[in-house]
Motif scaffolding. Structure first.
Motif, PDB file in Angstrom:
ATOM      1  N   VAL A   1      -8.671  16.063  -2.821  1.00  0.00           N
ATOM      2  CA  VAL A   1      -9.658  14.967  -2.880  1.00  0.00           C
ATOM      3  C   VAL A   1      -8.937  13.635  -3.059  1.00  0.00           C
ATOM      4  N   TYR A   2      -7.912  13.638  -3.917  1.00  0.00           N
ATOM      5  CA  TYR A   2      -7.204  12.396  -4.219  1.00  0.00           C
ATOM      6  C   TYR A   2      -6.545  11.808  -2.969  1.00  0.00           C
TER       7      TYR A   2
ATOM      8  N   CYS B   1     -15.457  15.062  -9.483  1.00  0.00           N
ATOM      9  CA  CYS B   1     -14.379  15.963  -9.039  1.00  0.00           C
ATOM     10  C   CYS B   1     -13.624  16.593 -10.215  1.00  0.00           C
TER      11      CYS B   1
ATOM     12  N   ALA C   1      -8.559   7.793   3.424  1.00  0.00           N
ATOM     13  CA  ALA C   1      -9.785   7.088   3.843  1.00  0.00           C
ATOM     14  C   ALA C   1      -9.639   5.589   3.569  1.00  0.00           C
ATOM     15  N   GLY C   2      -9.136   5.261   2.386  1.00  0.00           N
ATOM     16  CA  GLY C   2      -8.955   3.852   2.020  1.00  0.00           C
ATOM     17  C   GLY C   2      -8.000   3.147   2.962  1.00  0.00           C
TER      18      GLY C   2
ATOM     19  N   LEU D   1      -9.023  10.543  -0.401  1.00  0.00           N
ATOM     20  CA  LEU D   1      -9.509   9.200  -0.752  1.00  0.00           C
ATOM     21  C   LEU D   1      -8.491   8.124  -0.368  1.00  0.00           C
ATOM     22  N   TRP D   2      -7.247   8.402  -0.620  1.00  0.00           N
ATOM     23  CA  TRP D   2      -6.171   7.468  -0.254  1.00  0.00           C
ATOM     24  C   TRP D   2      -6.164   7.226   1.258  1.00  0.00           C
TER      25      TRP D   2
ATOM     26  N   PHE E   1     -11.740  15.278 -12.490  1.00  0.00           N
ATOM     27  CA  PHE E   1     -10.375  14.764 -12.630  1.00  0.00           C
ATOM     28  C   PHE E   1     -10.134  14.387 -14.088  1.00  0.00           C
TER      29      PHE E   1
ATOM     30  N   ILE F   1      -6.566   2.290  -7.204  1.00  0.00           N
ATOM     31  CA  ILE F   1      -6.090   1.676  -5.950  1.00  0.00           C
ATOM     32  C   ILE F   1      -6.810   2.247  -4.719  1.00  0.00           C
ATOM     33  N   PRO F   2      -6.862   3.585  -4.537  1.00  0.00           N
ATOM     34  CA  PRO F   2      -7.583   4.068  -3.349  1.00  0.00           C
ATOM     35  C   PRO F   2      -9.058   3.669  -3.338  1.00  0.00           C
TER      36      PRO F   2
ATOM     37  N   PHE G   1      -9.297   0.141  -2.266  1.00  0.00           N
ATOM     38  CA  PHE G   1      -9.008   0.025  -0.834  1.00  0.00           C
ATOM     39  C   PHE G   1     -10.226   0.413   0.008  1.00  0.00           C
ATOM     40  N   VAL G   2     -10.915   1.483  -0.420  1.00  0.00           N
ATOM     41  CA  VAL G   2     -12.124   1.896   0.323  1.00  0.00           C
ATOM     42  C   VAL G   2     -13.164   0.773   0.258  1.00  0.00           C
TER      43      VAL G   2
ATOM     44  N   ALA H   1       2.517   1.698  -3.355  1.00  0.00           N
ATOM     45  CA  ALA H   1       1.532   2.160  -4.349  1.00  0.00           C
ATOM     46  C   ALA H   1       1.196   3.627  -4.111  1.00  0.00           C
TER      47      ALA H   1
ATOM     48  N   ARG I   1      -5.508  21.411  -7.694  1.00  0.00           N
ATOM     49  CA  ARG I   1      -6.934  21.258  -7.399  1.00  0.00           C
ATOM     50  C   ARG I   1      -7.285  19.809  -7.044  1.00  0.00           C
ATOM     51  N   GLN I   2      -6.626  18.865  -7.727  1.00  0.00           N
ATOM     52  CA  GLN I   2      -7.011  17.464  -7.578  1.00  0.00           C
ATOM     53  C   GLN I   2      -6.384  16.804  -6.351  1.00  0.00           C
TER      54      GLN I   2
ATOM     55  N   SER J   1       0.836  -1.208   0.000  1.00  0.00           N
ATOM     56  CA  SER J   1       0.000   0.000   0.000  1.00  0.00           C
ATOM     57  C   SER J   1       0.864   1.248   0.000  1.00  0.00           C
TER      58      SER J   1
ATOM     59  N   THR K   1       2.392  11.249  -9.240  1.00  0.00           N
ATOM     60  CA  THR K   1       1.841  11.817 -10.485  1.00  0.00           C
ATOM     61  C   THR K   1       0.824  12.924 -10.216  1.00  0.00           C
ATOM     62  N   VAL K   2       0.161  12.855  -9.050  1.00  0.00           N
ATOM     63  CA  VAL K   2      -0.900  13.826  -8.757  1.00  0.00           C
ATOM     64  C   VAL K   2      -0.368  14.994  -7.912  1.00  0.00           C
TER      65      VAL K   2
ATOM     66  N   GLU L   1       1.918   6.247  -7.011  1.00  0.00           N
ATOM     67  CA  GLU L   1       0.794   6.905  -7.695  1.00  0.00           C
ATOM     68  C   GLU L   1       0.631   8.355  -7.248  1.00  0.00           C
TER      69      GLU L   1
ATOM     70  N   PRO M   1      -4.658   8.356 -11.482  1.00  0.00           N
ATOM     71  CA  PRO M   1      -4.878   6.930 -11.136  1.00  0.00           C
ATOM     72  C   PRO M   1      -5.736   6.781  -9.881  1.00  0.00           C
ATOM     73  N   MET M   2      -7.016   6.428 -10.071  1.00  0.00           N
ATOM     74  CA  MET M   2      -7.965   6.368  -8.951  1.00  0.00           C
ATOM     75  C   MET M   2      -8.183   4.945  -8.442  1.00  0.00           C
TER      76      MET M   2
END
Lengths: 69, 364
Positions: free
Chosen positions: A28-29, B293, A35-36, A32-33, B295, B303-304, B307-308, A11, A24-25, A8, A18-19, A15, B300-301
């Motif tokens: 949220v991105y 959002c 939270a996961g 989410l990570w 995007f 994996i997260p 996981f959720v 990863a 702006r992104q 994890s 890149t973001v 990942e 790359p969405m």
């Protein structure tokens, strides 16, 4: 669990790179990570009750603090 | 030629998607011996829903549900609906992963905790979703004949143990029959709306419509045979009590000393179907978050999001009784969710078309 954690984190680093530059992104991105990862950790370690107790204690403390102020 | 092949692959993917979960779970337990009647009622209902989806695919080919909602609905409404569909996809994904983990740890990998099969499935689904819908379609078209073969072999071997007297009396309790019919609209067929993520990739609108309807009818046919077999082998009282009816129905098959564990064929079929469904659910959820959002596609969405889903699957349910309680509530949500988004989009399409016509008349 250790293997999963290591995968994890790798990863996430790979990942997230890149973001990272996108302003702006990014929020949220990564939300989410996080939270996961939190959900996964709580699920794998089977610590639902521990987290609920912790949340309850924090809420109680906040309530007491608000009454105090 | 390429377009037709592509459409065929979507067909295989849709059938695997619809079979996932139900081939081992065995459908509604309330209906018992009337399960075949419930399936026929559902076939009529879902033919109507799928025709309605097909109309949308025909009007707006090559677009997924989120793009359609963004194009044809007001900003507040499409944001709210997108959020609802994302949550819906997360819940469907959680149910799928938990079901797979529970089945594997209970019947296949006894000494391994259910986290392990769940993470293996998550890893495969992430890989599939990252490769894209075309790769998932290729995978589906490759494994589809094997799934059909496995199911046909087990079906053929069960014939000796079947007693069709178990299917009588027909409609013994109308209230339970109606309850079972409604349950079946929610689970397993409540996820049909997620297939929009796959149909958005079809360039030819006519083939999308034909394949969508054909896939639902084919999946219904296969499930109808499986459920009739389960009822005829296990009998109504047992069918109403146990989980994973298909697995138990196959447990009765014995081929002398040569091959005693024929259930392994079912396990392969379940794995193949669950991988296809997991990929679709993941792609759908990622499409939704990207759209909501704003995007770009390069973010790359997968994996997260996976996981959720895995975290939710481990947190929401502790046992099958909790899953049953969840599905009790879920069935009231499922049908409105399936109809609201596509229905509003279709209304938006017609409204826009009428406005364009009016504008043309005014200009003339």
């Amino acid at each position: 669990v250790w293997l999963l954690s290591a995968c994890s984190v790798l990863a996430f680093l790979y990942e997230g790179k890149t973001v990272w530059k996108e302003k702006r992104q990014k929020t949220v991105y990564f939300a989410l990570w996080i939270a996961g990862l939190i959900l996964l950790t709580v699920g794998v370690t089977d610590s639902k009750e521990v987290v609920c107790d912790l949340a309850e204690t924090i809420l109680k403390q906040v309530k007491e603090w608000r009454i105090g102020t | 030629v390429n377009r037709e092949m592509h459409a065929n692959r979507i067909f295989a993917l849709s059938v695997l998607f619809l079979l996932s979960g139900s081939i081992v779970w065995g459908g509604s337990r309330e209906a018992r011996q009337d399960i075949w009647l419930v399936m026929l009622v559902n076939l009529v209902l879902f033919s109507l829903i799928v025709s309605f989806y097909g109309l949308l695919c025909k009007r707006c080919p090559g677009k997924d549900l989120f793009v359609l909602m963004r194009t044809f609905l007001p900003a507040g409404l499409w944001r709210m609906l997108s959020f609802i569909y994302i949550v819906y996809a997360f819940l469907i994904g959680a149910v799928l992963l938990w079901n797979f983990g529970q089945f594997s740890s209970r019947y296949v990998l006894w000494e391994i905790p259910k986290h392990v099969p769940i993470f293996l499935l998550v890893a495969v689904c992430i890989y599939g979703a990252k490769k894209g819908i075309k790769a998932v379609c290729l995978y589906a078209s490759f494994v589809f004949p094997f799934v059909c073969l496995f199911l046909a072999v087990t079906m053929g071997l069960s014939i000796k143990s079947m007693d069709f007297g178990e299917l009588l009396p027909v409609c013994y309790d109308p209230a339970l029959f109606l309850d079972g019919a409604y349950t079946m609209t929610a689970f397993p067929f409540g996820d049909v709306v997620l297939l929009f993520s796959a149909y958005g990739a079809v360039s030819s609108h006519t083939s999308a419509y034909r394949n969508h309807t054909g896939a639902v009818v084919c999946a219904y046919g296969i499930l109808l045979l499986i459920m009739v077999r389960n009822a005829a082998v296990l009998g109504a009282p047992l069918l109403g009590e146990i989980d994973y009816a298909t697995y138990h129905a196959m447990g009765i098959i014995g081929l002398e000393d040569f091959f005693k564990r024929i259930e392994v064929l079912l396990t392969f079929a379940v794995v193949f179907c669950d991988v296809a469904k997991g990929c679709i659910v993941l792609i759908f959820a990622c499409q939704g978050i990207r759209s909501l959002c704003s995007f770009s596609r390069s973010v790359p969405m997968e994996i997260p999001v996976a996981f959720v889903m895995a975290g939710l699957s481990l947190l929401i349910f502790d046992n099958n009784a909790q899953l049953d309680r969840f599905l009790e509530l879920f069935r009231y949500v499922s049908l409105p969710v399936q109809l609201t988004g596509p229905g509003l989009v279709l209304a938006g399409v017609f409204f826009q078309k009428r406005n364009v016509k009016k504008q043309k008349i005014r200009n003339v």
